[in-house]
Design a protein around this motif. Structure first.
Motif, PDB file in Angstrom:
ATOM      1  N   GLN A 133     -53.475  36.825  23.420  1.00  0.00           N
ATOM      2  CA  GLN A 133     -53.763  38.189  23.845  1.00  0.00           C
ATOM      3  C   GLN A 133     -52.915  39.168  23.048  1.00  0.00           C
ATOM      4  N   ASP A 134     -53.536  40.222  22.546  1.00  0.00           N
ATOM      5  CA  ASP A 134     -52.781  41.206  21.790  1.00  0.00           C
ATOM      6  C   ASP A 134     -52.195  42.269  22.723  1.00  0.00           C
ATOM      7  N   SER A 135     -51.494  43.221  22.141  1.00  0.00           N
ATOM      8  CA  SER A 135     -50.787  44.230  22.936  1.00  0.00           C
ATOM      9  C   SER A 135     -51.727  45.132  23.729  1.00  0.00           C
ATOM     10  N   GLU A 136     -53.008  45.150  23.359  1.00  0.00           N
ATOM     11  CA  GLU A 136     -53.979  45.978  24.067  1.00  0.00           C
ATOM     12  C   GLU A 136     -54.789  45.172  25.077  1.00  0.00           C
ATOM     13  N   GLY A 137     -54.435  43.905  25.243  1.00  0.00           N
ATOM     14  CA  GLY A 137     -55.099  43.075  26.229  1.00  0.00           C
ATOM     15  C   GLY A 137     -56.313  42.316  25.743  1.00  0.00           C
ATOM     16  N   ASN A 138     -56.596  42.345  24.444  1.00  0.00           N
ATOM     17  CA  ASN A 138     -57.761  41.646  23.901  1.00  0.00           C
ATOM     18  C   ASN A 138     -57.448  40.177  23.649  1.00  0.00           C
ATOM     19  N   TRP A 139     -58.359  39.296  24.073  1.00  0.00           N
ATOM     20  CA  TRP A 139     -58.183  37.852  23.906  1.00  0.00           C
ATOM     21  C   TRP A 139     -58.991  37.361  22.710  1.00  0.00           C
ATOM     22  N   SER A 140     -58.379  36.465  21.930  1.00  0.00           N
ATOM     23  CA  SER A 140     -59.075  35.896  20.769  1.00  0.00           C
ATOM     24  C   SER A 140     -58.423  34.575  20.390  1.00  0.00           C
ATOM     25  N   PHE A 141     -59.038  33.870  19.463  1.00  0.00           N
ATOM     26  CA  PHE A 141     -58.458  32.629  18.930  1.00  0.00           C
ATOM     27  C   PHE A 141     -58.942  32.442  17.498  1.00  0.00           C
ATOM     28  N   THR A 142     -58.213  31.615  16.769  1.00  0.00           N
ATOM     29  CA  THR A 142     -58.580  31.293  15.384  1.00  0.00           C
ATOM     30  C   THR A 142     -58.481  29.793  15.165  1.00  0.00           C
ATOM     31  N   MET A 143     -59.476  29.240  14.523  1.00  0.00           N
ATOM     32  CA  MET A 143     -59.428  27.855  14.060  1.00  0.00           C
ATOM     33  C   MET A 143     -59.671  27.870  12.562  1.00  0.00           C
ATOM     34  N   GLY A 144     -58.687  27.416  11.801  1.00  0.00           N
ATOM     35  CA  GLY A 144     -58.784  27.472  10.353  1.00  0.00           C
ATOM     36  C   GLY A 144     -59.107  26.134   9.727  1.00  0.00           C
ATOM     37  N   TYR A 145     -59.631  26.192   8.501  1.00  0.00           N
ATOM     38  CA  TYR A 145     -59.840  25.021   7.655  1.00  0.00           C
ATOM     39  C   TYR A 145     -60.737  23.972   8.318  1.00  0.00           C
ATOM     40  N   LEU A 146     -61.876  24.448   8.820  1.00  0.00           N
ATOM     41  CA  LEU A 146     -62.853  23.558   9.442  1.00  0.00           C
ATOM     42  C   LEU A 146     -63.883  23.112   8.402  1.00  0.00           C
ATOM     43  N   PRO A 147     -64.226  21.815   8.376  1.00  0.00           N
ATOM     44  CA  PRO A 147     -65.305  21.373   7.488  1.00  0.00           C
ATOM     45  C   PRO A 147     -66.599  22.119   7.827  1.00  0.00           C
ATOM     46  N   GLU A 148     -67.324  22.564   6.814  1.00  0.00           N
ATOM     47  CA  GLU A 148     -68.574  23.287   7.061  1.00  0.00           C
ATOM     48  C   GLU A 148     -69.528  22.406   7.859  1.00  0.00           C
ATOM     49  N   GLY A 149     -70.274  23.033   8.780  1.00  0.00           N
ATOM     50  CA  GLY A 149     -71.192  22.277   9.627  1.00  0.00           C
ATOM     51  C   GLY A 149     -71.419  22.970  10.957  1.00  0.00           C
ATOM     52  N   ASP A 150     -72.095  22.273  11.859  1.00  0.00           N
ATOM     53  CA  ASP A 150     -72.452  22.821  13.163  1.00  0.00           C
ATOM     54  C   ASP A 150     -71.521  22.303  14.251  1.00  0.00           C
TER      55      ASP A 150
END
Length: 328
Positions: free
Chosen positions: A250-267
């Motif tokens: 959560q950032d300072s303004e209350g927004n929630w997010s996530f990041t996943m990096g370096y994923l093999p391309e696909g579904d």
């Protein structure tokens, strides 16, 4: 005399032709080289403030069985400084003979709490032991005059465990990827999902009153929430373990997010739960514990783009209006 001069001309022409052929065709195999680079990245994890890595050498074996070692001079850094799309360069642009390489790994310095790898949490500094004393890297091929760049991704939620005042980092949850065939996932999280999950699970509130909001990524053979298992090593029948797990922030303004990096391309498919504090990576907590997946966020396609590293945004529910960073 005329015949003698003719013979000399023929011999000279033959030698010239031979020399020219030597310059263009007879290149020694060992002279054919390419470049290799390797970086390391991780996913964020709650409850730990520092994951100290100490790397001693990169080891790789060529197709002839010859082992090469590259001294990393006990390279030390905090793995938590390189989350999501960020990475730490371990080795950059080294020259390698063209060909296939296998049994590739990074040797590390095992930790005892004072020297080598370590973890800092709310109870102090603890030694970090890594399975087999190394971090595995996928086989790869070096092509003449080309630069092969890879990243080793370490999913701490799936690989890091704490037992008897010592941390262990297992190979589960680690993967390495050719940077030209990977992409990044940026997740926007509906704040109503967060509020609803916490309200529905008030009886499971952690001791510190901080729910652990996690995003779970599954292979595309998962089609709905009933097939989404927790991080246990052996999923229940009819369910699938996640291929990656990331903390929602959560950032300072209350927004929630996530990041996943370096994923093999696909579904893939994304799941969400606020009960990460009840998900032990070594135990099936979904059939024998209190963990539950709260929401199925639907399918997502990760694309690499023209040269790798393309960013794909995914909205959980109604998203958060396009906020991805500024995490606290």
């Amino acid at each position: 005399m005329k015949n003698y001069k003719t013979a000399l001309l023929l011999i000279s022409a033959s030698l010239l032709t031979s020399a020219c052929g030597s310059d263009s065709n007879d290149v020694a195999p060992e002279a054919l080289t390419g470049q290799f680079s390797l970086a390391v990245s991780d996913s964020p994890m709650a409850g730990v403030s520092h994951v100290g890595m100490v790397m001693s050498e990169l080891v790789l074996t060529d197709s002839k069985g010859m082992v090469q070692r590259h001294n990393l001079q006990d390279m030390a850094f905090n793995l938590l400084d390189y989350q999501g799309m960020d990475s730490h360069m371990v080795i950059s642009g080294i020259e390698l003979p063209a060909g296939h390489y296998h049994d590739v790994h990074i040797n590390i310095v095992q930790g005892d709490g004072n020297q080598g790898c370590y973890v800092e949490d709310g109870q102090g500094r603890h030694g970090l032991q890594i399975a087999d004393g190394h971090l595995p890297v996928e086989d790869f091929e070096i092509i003449h005059d080309q630069h092969h760049s890879m990243t080793l991704e370490i999913d701490l939620y799936r690989g890091l465990s704490h037992e008897q005042d010592e941390y262990q980092l297992h190979h589960e949850g680690m993967w390495s990827i050719d940077n030209s065939h990977m992409g990044h996932l940026l997740g926007e999280v509906d704040p109503q999902w967060v509020a609803d999950c916490e309200t529905a699970n008030t009886d499971k509130t952690p001791i510190d009153a901080q729910f652990h909001h996690l995003a779970y990524l599954y292979a595309n053979d998962v089609t709905d929430i009933s097939q989404m298992a927790d991080m246990g090593t052996t999923p229940p029948a009819g369910m699938n373990s996640p291929v990656a797990v990331s903390r929602m922030m959560q950032d300072s303004e209350g927004n929630w997010s996530f990041t996943m990096g370096y994923l093999p391309e696909g579904d893939y498919r994304v799941g969400y739960s606020c009960l990460g504090h009840l998900d032990d990576p070594a135990i099936d907590d979904i059939s024998g514990g209190e963990f539950q997946m709260f929401k199925d966020s639907g399918s997502i396609t990760i694309e690499a783009g023209n040269s790798g590293g393309q960013q794909t945004t995914h909205e959980c529910g109604n998203g958060n209006g396009g906020h991805h960073g500024g995490h606290r």
